[in-house]
Write a protein that holds these residues in place. Structure first.
Motif, mmCIF file in Angstrom:
data_model
loop_
_atom_site.group_PDB
_atom_site.id
_atom_site.type_symbol
_atom_site.label_atom_id
_atom_site.label_comp_id
_atom_site.label_asym_id
_atom_site.label_seq_id
_atom_site.Cartn_x
_atom_site.Cartn_y
_atom_site.Cartn_z
ATOM 1 N N GLY A 265 0.825 -1.207 0.000
ATOM 2 C CA GLY A 265 0.000 0.000 0.000
ATOM 3 C C GLY A 265 0.856 1.253 0.000
ATOM 4 O O GLY A 265 0.608 2.197 -0.759
ATOM 5 N N THR A 266 1.909 1.264 0.847
ATOM 6 C CA THR A 266 2.788 2.429 0.926
ATOM 7 C C THR A 266 3.452 2.702 -0.419
ATOM 8 O O THR A 266 3.435 3.828 -0.926
ATOM 9 C CB THR A 266 3.881 2.187 1.994
ATOM 10 O OG1 THR A 266 3.238 1.775 3.197
ATOM 11 C CG2 THR A 266 4.684 3.448 2.243
ATOM 12 N N ALA B 253 2.552 1.617 -3.386
ATOM 13 C CA ALA B 253 1.576 1.948 -4.419
ATOM 14 C C ALA B 253 1.213 3.425 -4.328
ATOM 15 O O ALA B 253 1.056 4.102 -5.353
ATOM 16 C CB ALA B 253 0.322 1.095 -4.257
ATOM 17 N N TYR B 254 1.110 3.934 -3.098
ATOM 18 C CA TYR B 254 0.810 5.353 -2.941
ATOM 19 C C TYR B 254 1.967 6.199 -3.455
ATOM 20 O O TYR B 254 1.766 7.145 -4.226
ATOM 21 C CB TYR B 254 0.512 5.686 -1.476
ATOM 22 C CG TYR B 254 0.445 7.172 -1.267
ATOM 23 C CD1 TYR B 254 -0.670 7.882 -1.699
ATOM 24 C CD2 TYR B 254 1.518 7.870 -0.728
ATOM 25 C CE1 TYR B 254 -0.714 9.257 -1.587
ATOM 26 C CE2 TYR B 254 1.482 9.245 -0.607
ATOM 27 C CZ TYR B 254 0.362 9.933 -1.046
ATOM 28 O OH TYR B 254 0.330 11.286 -0.952
ATOM 29 N N GLN C 60 2.434 6.061 -7.412
ATOM 30 C CA GLN C 60 1.213 6.063 -8.221
ATOM 31 C C GLN C 60 1.353 6.849 -9.525
ATOM 32 O O GLN C 60 0.559 6.665 -10.443
ATOM 33 C CB GLN C 60 0.023 6.586 -7.419
ATOM 34 C CG GLN C 60 0.162 8.020 -6.932
ATOM 35 C CD GLN C 60 -1.059 8.454 -6.153
ATOM 36 O OE1 GLN C 60 -2.187 8.280 -6.585
ATOM 37 N NE2 GLN C 60 -0.847 9.011 -4.976
ATOM 38 N N LEU D 71 2.094 -0.024 -9.600
ATOM 39 C CA LEU D 71 1.372 -1.146 -8.997
ATOM 40 C C LEU D 71 2.240 -2.399 -8.970
ATOM 41 O O LEU D 71 2.372 -3.068 -7.936
ATOM 42 C CB LEU D 71 0.086 -1.403 -9.789
ATOM 43 C CG LEU D 71 -0.774 -2.574 -9.332
ATOM 44 C CD1 LEU D 71 -1.465 -2.247 -8.031
ATOM 45 C CD2 LEU D 71 -1.806 -2.940 -10.382
ATOM 46 N N ALA E 25 4.987 -2.070 -6.425
ATOM 47 C CA ALA E 25 4.451 -2.147 -5.070
ATOM 48 C C ALA E 25 4.161 -3.599 -4.689
ATOM 49 O O ALA E 25 4.466 -4.039 -3.571
ATOM 50 C CB ALA E 25 3.183 -1.303 -4.963
#
Lengths: 243, 107
Positions: free
Chosen positions: A203-204, A206-207, A210, A218, A221
């Motif tokens: 999640g980290t 991917a953020y 982005q 993606l 990540a």
């Protein structure tokens, strides 16, 4: 015979039913795609042909953007390849559940694989399934895939025909249906440290990543998350062995 | 450009990517470490897809505040899922809270 048929149909229906929130989430994207095609040099039927034959939302979006900016065919094909690479991971993950099927089934289920169907089917296999649910799990997969496929065709068509009438569609937040469904699938899996840490890492990153093009953020990540998960599982195995 | 050729090419590339592992299926034997790695794919992919949608719903900027309906609704959904362990309830409550907050903050 009749009993078997009922089992197949009930698994098919269950797969479709569990996909309903995803249908809501994908609807605006299908319409927006249809609208994009109307605004591009393509004919409207090209848009429907793309939804029918390519059937991969992100790459369809990116391709219609690239076509509008007059990018060459080879570049669009290469982009399609990169954007869709994540499906290889999905297929590898679901392989144990389809490896026993006939070639015809495996082509069909492969073609129907999407982010949403992967999420639903992977979620299904994480639940305790009884013998008949396991035996007919490919019908569940098919149900999810067919529901997404027909939904995608319908909303592409609506977008091609009426897209320009609904300009505010992007901002309605219908895609939140996908977020809520994914949360319901993810949270029950976070009860073990390696999975929790893998999710936090993915999640980290991917953020943070982005803005990378072609879903590369993606992919990176997921790569980082998987590495974290594997490293933590290994270390917990080693520490158990050393005791 | 011939759009039909372009689209059919995209279709072939995509179906090969999606189906190649399924087709090779029985001939492919994954080592144990790869099985372990793949077991992390669902949770990491799904988290990686939704985290940017929650934290920066309008693209670039981090919206880590309580007027972000995506963030609030997701916190509620996580809580509901932890407490109830029910998928459908989680989705329903998550969606309803999202639309409620979006409507509340619209003004």
């Amino acid at each position: 015979m009749l009993y078997t048929r009922n089992l197949k149909l009930s698994n098919l229906a269950r797969g479709a039913r569990d996909t309903v929130p995803m249908l809501v989430g994908a609807a605006p994207f299908g319409m927006i795609f249809g609208t994009l095609v109307s605004a591009s040099p393509m004919m409207p039927w090209h848009g429907q042909l793309m939804s029918l034959s390519v059937y991969a939302g992100s790459s369809q979006f990116i391709a219609s953007g690239l076509i509008a900016s007059h990018t060459g065919m080879l570049v669009i094909w290469l982009t399609t390849f990169i954007v869709n690479l994540r499906h290889m991971l999905y297929a590898a993950t679901l392989l144990p559940h389809v490896a026993h099927l006939s070639a015809r089934w495996r082509w069909l289920l492969g073609f129907l694989l999407t982010d949403e169907t992967f999420a639903v089917v992977a979620g299904h296999h994480q639940q305790p399934l009884n013998a008949s649910e396991r035996r007919y799990a490919h019908w569940y997969f098919l149900g999810s895939g067919l529901a997404m496929y027909s939904n995608w065709q319908l909303w592409t068509l609506v977008g091609l025909l009426f897209g320009t009438l609904f300009p505010g569609l992007q901002n309605m937040g219908l895609d939140y249906a996908m977020v809520a469904t994914f949360i319901a699938i993810i949270v029950p899996q976070l009860n073990r440290l390696p999975y929790f840490a893998a999710a936090v890492a993915a999640g980290t990153f991917a953020y943070l990543l982005q803005d990378l093009p072609y879903k590369l953020g993606l992919l990176s990540a997921v790569f980082v998350g998987v590495m974290v998960g594997v490293a933590l599982s290994r270390s917990s195995v080693t520490s158990r062995e050393s005791i | 450009m011939n759009f039909t050729v372009l689209i059919l090419g995209m279709a072939i590339i995509t179906v090969l990517i999606k189906a190649i592992f399924f087709i090779l299926g029985d001939r492919l034997v994954f080592p144990a470490w790869l099985h372990l790695a793949l077991s992390f794919v669902p949770v990491t992919v799904l988290t990686a897809i939704i985290t940017p949608m929650i934290l920066s719903p309008h693209g670039k900027n981090l919206e880590l505040h309580l007027r972000n309906p995506q963030l609030l609704a997701s916190l509620i959904a996580v809580l509901v899922c932890l407490i109830s362990r029910r998928q459908l309830l989680t989705i329903a409550v998550g969606l309803m809270s999202f639309f409620f907050f979006q409507w509340q903050f619209a003004g």
